[in-house]
Design a protein around this motif. Structure first.
Motif, PDB file in Angstrom:
ATOM      1  N   LEU A 229       0.827  -1.204   0.000  1.00 12.44           N
ATOM      2  CA  LEU A 229       0.000   0.000   0.000  1.00 12.44           C
ATOM      3  C   LEU A 229       0.863   1.257   0.000  1.00 12.44           C
ATOM      4  O   LEU A 229       0.578   2.218  -0.718  1.00 12.44           O
ATOM      5  CB  LEU A 229      -0.920  -0.011   1.219  1.00 12.44           C
ATOM      6  CG  LEU A 229      -1.752   1.255   1.457  1.00 12.44           C
ATOM      7  CD1 LEU A 229      -2.692   1.486   0.285  1.00 12.44           C
ATOM      8  CD2 LEU A 229      -2.540   1.148   2.759  1.00 12.44           C
ATOM      9  N   MET A 230       1.942   1.253   0.782  1.00  9.00           N
ATOM     10  CA  MET A 230       2.783   2.438   0.883  1.00  9.00           C
ATOM     11  C   MET A 230       3.449   2.763  -0.453  1.00  9.00           C
ATOM     12  O   MET A 230       3.444   3.923  -0.899  1.00  9.00           O
ATOM     13  CB  MET A 230       3.852   2.218   1.956  1.00  9.00           C
ATOM     14  CG  MET A 230       4.776   3.413   2.172  1.00  9.00           C
ATOM     15  SD  MET A 230       5.930   3.148   3.526  1.00  9.00           S
ATOM     16  CE  MET A 230       6.914   1.784   2.887  1.00  9.00           C
ATOM     17  N   PHE A 231       4.019   1.755  -1.122  1.00 12.44           N
ATOM     18  CA  PHE A 231       4.697   2.009  -2.397  1.00 12.44           C
ATOM     19  C   PHE A 231       3.715   2.460  -3.471  1.00 12.44           C
ATOM     20  O   PHE A 231       3.988   3.388  -4.228  1.00 12.44           O
ATOM     21  CB  PHE A 231       5.434   0.750  -2.859  1.00 12.44           C
ATOM     22  CG  PHE A 231       6.622   0.412  -2.021  1.00 12.44           C
ATOM     23  CD1 PHE A 231       7.303   1.382  -1.324  1.00 12.44           C
ATOM     24  CD2 PHE A 231       7.063  -0.898  -1.916  1.00 12.44           C
ATOM     25  CE1 PHE A 231       8.394   1.072  -0.532  1.00 12.44           C
ATOM     26  CE2 PHE A 231       8.155  -1.224  -1.131  1.00 12.44           C
ATOM     27  CZ  PHE A 231       8.821  -0.235  -0.440  1.00 12.44           C
ATOM     28  N   PHE A 232       2.572   1.787  -3.529  1.00 14.68           N
ATOM     29  CA  PHE A 232       1.611   2.121  -4.567  1.00 14.68           C
ATOM     30  C   PHE A 232       1.026   3.513  -4.338  1.00 14.68           C
ATOM     31  O   PHE A 232       0.871   4.300  -5.277  1.00 14.68           O
ATOM     32  CB  PHE A 232       0.498   1.080  -4.591  1.00 14.68           C
ATOM     33  CG  PHE A 232      -0.337   1.133  -5.834  1.00 14.68           C
ATOM     34  CD1 PHE A 232       0.144   0.617  -7.013  1.00 14.68           C
ATOM     35  CD2 PHE A 232      -1.594   1.694  -5.817  1.00 14.68           C
ATOM     36  CE1 PHE A 232      -0.614   0.661  -8.173  1.00 14.68           C
ATOM     37  CE2 PHE A 232      -2.364   1.734  -6.961  1.00 14.68           C
ATOM     38  CZ  PHE A 232      -1.880   1.217  -8.146  1.00 14.68           C
ATOM     39  N   ALA A 233       0.713   3.854  -3.091  1.00 14.03           N
ATOM     40  CA  ALA A 233       0.180   5.175  -2.782  1.00 14.03           C
ATOM     41  C   ALA A 233       1.204   6.261  -3.059  1.00 14.03           C
ATOM     42  O   ALA A 233       0.850   7.357  -3.526  1.00 14.03           O
ATOM     43  CB  ALA A 233      -0.273   5.215  -1.321  1.00 14.03           C
ATOM     44  N   MET A 234       2.467   5.979  -2.790  1.00 13.18           N
ATOM     45  CA  MET A 234       3.512   6.964  -3.065  1.00 13.18           C
ATOM     46  C   MET A 234       3.585   7.272  -4.555  1.00 13.18           C
ATOM     47  O   MET A 234       3.638   8.438  -4.963  1.00 13.18           O
ATOM     48  CB  MET A 234       4.866   6.436  -2.578  1.00 13.18           C
ATOM     49  CG  MET A 234       6.042   7.351  -2.915  1.00 13.18           C
ATOM     50  SD  MET A 234       7.624   6.728  -2.281  1.00 13.18           S
ATOM     51  CE  MET A 234       7.833   5.232  -3.234  1.00 13.18           C
ATOM     52  N   THR A 378       4.742   9.642   1.512  1.00 12.06           N
ATOM     53  CA  THR A 378       5.126   8.337   2.047  1.00 12.06           C
ATOM     54  C   THR A 378       5.002   8.303   3.559  1.00 12.06           C
ATOM     55  O   THR A 378       4.455   7.351   4.140  1.00 12.06           O
ATOM     56  CB  THR A 378       6.568   8.008   1.632  1.00 12.06           C
ATOM     57  OG1 THR A 378       6.668   8.007   0.203  1.00 12.06           O
ATOM     58  CG2 THR A 378       6.997   6.652   2.161  1.00 12.06           C
ATOM     59  N   MET A 379       5.504   9.356   4.217  1.00 14.48           N
ATOM     60  CA  MET A 379       5.383   9.421   5.678  1.00 14.48           C
ATOM     61  C   MET A 379       3.919   9.502   6.098  1.00 14.48           C
ATOM     62  O   MET A 379       3.487   8.826   7.051  1.00 14.48           O
ATOM     63  CB  MET A 379       6.143  10.620   6.231  1.00 14.48           C
ATOM     64  CG  MET A 379       6.002  10.776   7.741  1.00 14.48           C
ATOM     65  SD  MET A 379       6.826  12.229   8.395  1.00 14.48           S
ATOM     66  CE  MET A 379       8.530  11.750   8.110  1.00 14.48           C
ATOM     67  N   ALA A 380       3.139  10.309   5.390  1.00 19.10           N
ATOM     68  CA  ALA A 380       1.729  10.466   5.746  1.00 19.10           C
ATOM     69  C   ALA A 380       0.985   9.139   5.616  1.00 19.10           C
ATOM     70  O   ALA A 380       0.201   8.759   6.500  1.00 19.10           O
ATOM     71  CB  ALA A 380       1.088  11.536   4.860  1.00 19.10           C
ATOM     72  N   PHE A 381       1.226   8.413   4.524  1.00 21.14           N
ATOM     73  CA  PHE A 381       0.550   7.130   4.335  1.00 21.14           C
ATOM     74  C   PHE A 381       1.013   6.113   5.372  1.00 21.14           C
ATOM     75  O   PHE A 381       0.214   5.282   5.827  1.00 21.14           O
ATOM     76  CB  PHE A 381       0.803   6.604   2.924  1.00 21.14           C
ATOM     77  CG  PHE A 381      -0.040   7.263   1.876  1.00 21.14           C
ATOM     78  CD1 PHE A 381      -1.425   7.224   1.941  1.00 21.14           C
ATOM     79  CD2 PHE A 381       0.547   7.937   0.820  1.00 21.14           C
ATOM     80  CE1 PHE A 381      -2.205   7.830   0.981  1.00 21.14           C
ATOM     81  CE2 PHE A 381      -0.224   8.552  -0.144  1.00 21.14           C
ATOM     82  CZ  PHE A 381      -1.608   8.499  -0.072  1.00 21.14           C
ATOM     83  N   GLN A 382       2.280   6.159   5.747  1.00 23.82           N
ATOM     84  CA  GLN A 382       2.771   5.208   6.738  1.00 23.82           C
ATOM     85  C   GLN A 382       2.123   5.460   8.095  1.00 23.82           C
ATOM     86  O   GLN A 382       1.712   4.517   8.784  1.00 23.82           O
ATOM     87  CB  GLN A 382       4.296   5.301   6.848  1.00 23.82           C
ATOM     88  CG  GLN A 382       4.914   4.201   7.681  1.00 23.82           C
ATOM     89  CD  GLN A 382       6.417   4.098   7.482  1.00 23.82           C
ATOM     90  OE1 GLN A 382       6.989   4.750   6.615  1.00 23.82           O
ATOM     91  NE2 GLN A 382       7.064   3.283   8.283  1.00 23.82           N
ATOM     92  N   VAL A 383       2.021   6.722   8.487  1.00 27.56           N
ATOM     93  CA  VAL A 383       1.348   7.046   9.745  1.00 27.56           C
ATOM     94  C   VAL A 383      -0.124   6.638   9.686  1.00 27.56           C
ATOM     95  O   VAL A 383      -0.673   6.072  10.642  1.00 27.56           O
ATOM     96  CB  VAL A 383       1.484   8.555  10.045  1.00 27.56           C
ATOM     97  CG1 VAL A 383       0.650   8.945  11.268  1.00 27.56           C
ATOM     98  CG2 VAL A 383       2.942   8.933  10.288  1.00 27.56           C
ATOM     99  N   PHE A 384      -0.769   6.906   8.541  1.00 27.39           N
ATOM    100  CA  PHE A 384      -2.180   6.552   8.402  1.00 27.39           C
ATOM    101  C   PHE A 384      -2.399   5.051   8.501  1.00 27.39           C
ATOM    102  O   PHE A 384      -3.335   4.586   9.178  1.00 27.39           O
ATOM    103  CB  PHE A 384      -2.712   7.072   7.065  1.00 27.39           C
ATOM    104  CG  PHE A 384      -4.058   6.522   6.699  1.00 27.39           C
ATOM    105  CD1 PHE A 384      -5.205   6.968   7.340  1.00 27.39           C
ATOM    106  CD2 PHE A 384      -4.173   5.539   5.721  1.00 27.39           C
ATOM    107  CE1 PHE A 384      -6.456   6.441   7.019  1.00 27.39           C
ATOM    108  CE2 PHE A 384      -5.414   5.017   5.395  1.00 27.39           C
ATOM    109  CZ  PHE A 384      -6.559   5.470   6.045  1.00 27.39           C
TER     110      PHE A 384
END
Length: 473
Positions: A229-234, A378-384
């Motif tokens: 999810l993190m890579f694709f969202a980035m 990337t940081m925002a998605f990881q925290v989410f």
């Protein structure tokens, strides 16, 4: 200028003071005294933070000064909670975390000093892609790959483990920023318009299909929903920043949703996570092994026992939750700091993310804009994904909370990420030359030259007139 610098260093000193008070209160309640070995490491870390701030003033004088104090507070709160859980479990993870913190600070210093111009990273775009893919796939190598917690995202050397995916996100961000900057015109061209959105042309969907397949491969082979999810969202977020077309975002997340639903139907480990998310209090799901919801429910009850203000540092029972110092450190903090403390932690993350977004909007270089946006998203998605998994917004993902969770690879990678944002913010905030005064100087020189030419022409005319009169005489 001096007042500005004093205000900036006061933020850092205030963050250090709050961190010391938190450690002091926690140790007094749990151990009855402040351990000497922790005191020495904390002093060393504080000195390194001050040295880093001094290097910022010298080598990156226009960089954002709000990122470093927030990173300091988040790291200190996380390490304090890890030490609190160590006291309950009889482990020594927090001291190793402080050692990794010092290593991360030294590496960030080197980045600040030697990476004067971030645009040099654009030259190594395909090298970054190769390194990123090698790191991403390295846990699948027999002999060094480790399966921990049902996910094969670790490589191990003896008793030490390393999570290469944390560094993969940095190298892939370099590659995506360079690739999208070079091909933004082709990707921005749209095809047919459907439901008010202009869809991209089929021949331009190649990159997103490749990244979708790579993300699904990580999900299937490594059993790691969070990293996929993190890579694709980035990539999708950077694609939107590069082209400005909402259709890319819609297509990207629809494709990812289809992949997740298909994986949940075909693979047991994904189905376990989904069932634990949908029915966490079902006795059959709670007691199921593997993939039960017992860990998730214990974390939920820990947070609920904290209430609004928390039980107080050192007065809760966070160690009852498995992996309380890593995957579930957010629930551990919620138990002892309460909802108020959790909201304060999210505000600290929000300040870092907002600083990165402001940097992306200010900087005029397209590569820097994409790189800053990719890193901060990337940081925002990881925290989410971490907070959302613990609070039942989405299924658990297995990612670690940046700066707070136990783990050296995560800590170092996120400090490097913060250092890159600081370097880019220096370029974004650097004042432009006084073009107005330069224009006035140029116009004055032009006017002076024209006057000189006019005087020369006038002198030549007078000379010709005199010569004409002489010939007539």
């Amino acid at each position: 200028m001096i007042a500005t610098r004093l205000r900036q260093v006061s933020l850092l000193v205030f963050a250090m003071l709050l961190s010391f008070i938190a450690f002091f209160q926690m140790f007094e309640r749990t151990a009855g005294a402040f351990p000497v070995k922790f005191a020495g490491m904390l002093v060393l870390a504080g000195v390194l933070f001050l040295v880093l701030w001094g290097l910022l003033l010298k080598f990156q004088p226009y960089a954002s000064q709000s990122i470093l104090p927030c990173v300091l507070l988040l790291t200190a709160i996380g390490t304090m909670m890890i030490a609190r859980i160590d006291d309950a479990n009889g482990t020594d993870v927090a001291f190793r975390q402080l050692i990794w913190l010092c290593v991360a600070l030294v590496l960030t210093m080197l980045l600040i000093v030697f990476l004067r111009d971030y645009r040099v990273l654009r030259r190594f775009s395909y090298v970054s892609m190769v390194i990123g893919l090698v790191l991403l796939l390295s846990p699948m190598i027999p002999g060094i790959g480790k399966d921990i917690g049902g996910a094969r995202i670790w490589i191990g050397f003896g008793s030490h483990t390393f999570q290469p995916g944390e560094f993969t996100k940095l190298f892939l961000a370099f590659f995506f920023a360079a690739y999208l900057f070079d091909h933004r015109d082709q990707l921005a061209v749209g095809g047919r318009k459907v439901l008010g959105m202009r869809l991209p042309r089929i021949k331009d969907t190649g990159p997103i299909i490749v990244v979708w397949l790579a993300s699904m491969g990580v999900l299937v082979i490594q059993q790691d929903l969070g990293t996929a999810l993190m890579f694709f969202a980035m990539f999708v977020s950077m694609l939107y920043v590069a082209t400005g077309r909402k259709s890319w975002v819609v297509i990207g997340f629809l494709a990812f949703a289809v992949g997740c639903v298909t994986a949940a139907k075909l693979f047991a480990h994904v189905e376990y996570r989904v069932q634990a998310w949908l029915h966490p209090l079902d006795p059959a799901v709670y007691n199921q092994y593997p993939g039960g919801s017992s860990q998730l429910v214990k974390g939920m009850f820990g947070m609920s026992s904290g209430g609004l203000m928390g039980t107080g540092l050192g007065q809760g029972h966070p160690a009852l939750t498995p992996l309380a110092n890593s995957d579930f450190i957010y629930s551990s903090l919620g138990e002892e700091l309460g909802l108020t403390g959790l909201l304060a932690i999210l505000v600290l993350y929000l300040v870092i993310i907002a600083s990165g977004l402001i940097t992306a909007m200010r900087i005029k270089d397209g590569f820097g804009k994409l790189l800053a946006a990719g890193l901060v998203f990337t940081m925002a998605f990881q925290v989410f994904t971490v907070v959302g998994g613990i609070t039942l917004v989405i299924p658990l993902t297995g990612l670690t909370l940046p700066y707070m969770a136990a783990g050296g690879s995560s800590l170092i990678a996120n400090f490097v990420l913060a250092g890159l944002l600081i370097v880019i913010s220096n370029a974004a905030n650097k004042p432009e030359p006084d073009t107005l005064s330069d224009t006035f100087q140029y116009e004055a020189l032009v006017a002076l030259g024209e006057r000189g030419r006019e005087r020369g022409q006038h002198g030549q005319d007078r000379q010709r007139s005199t010569e004409g009169k002489g010939e007539a005489a």
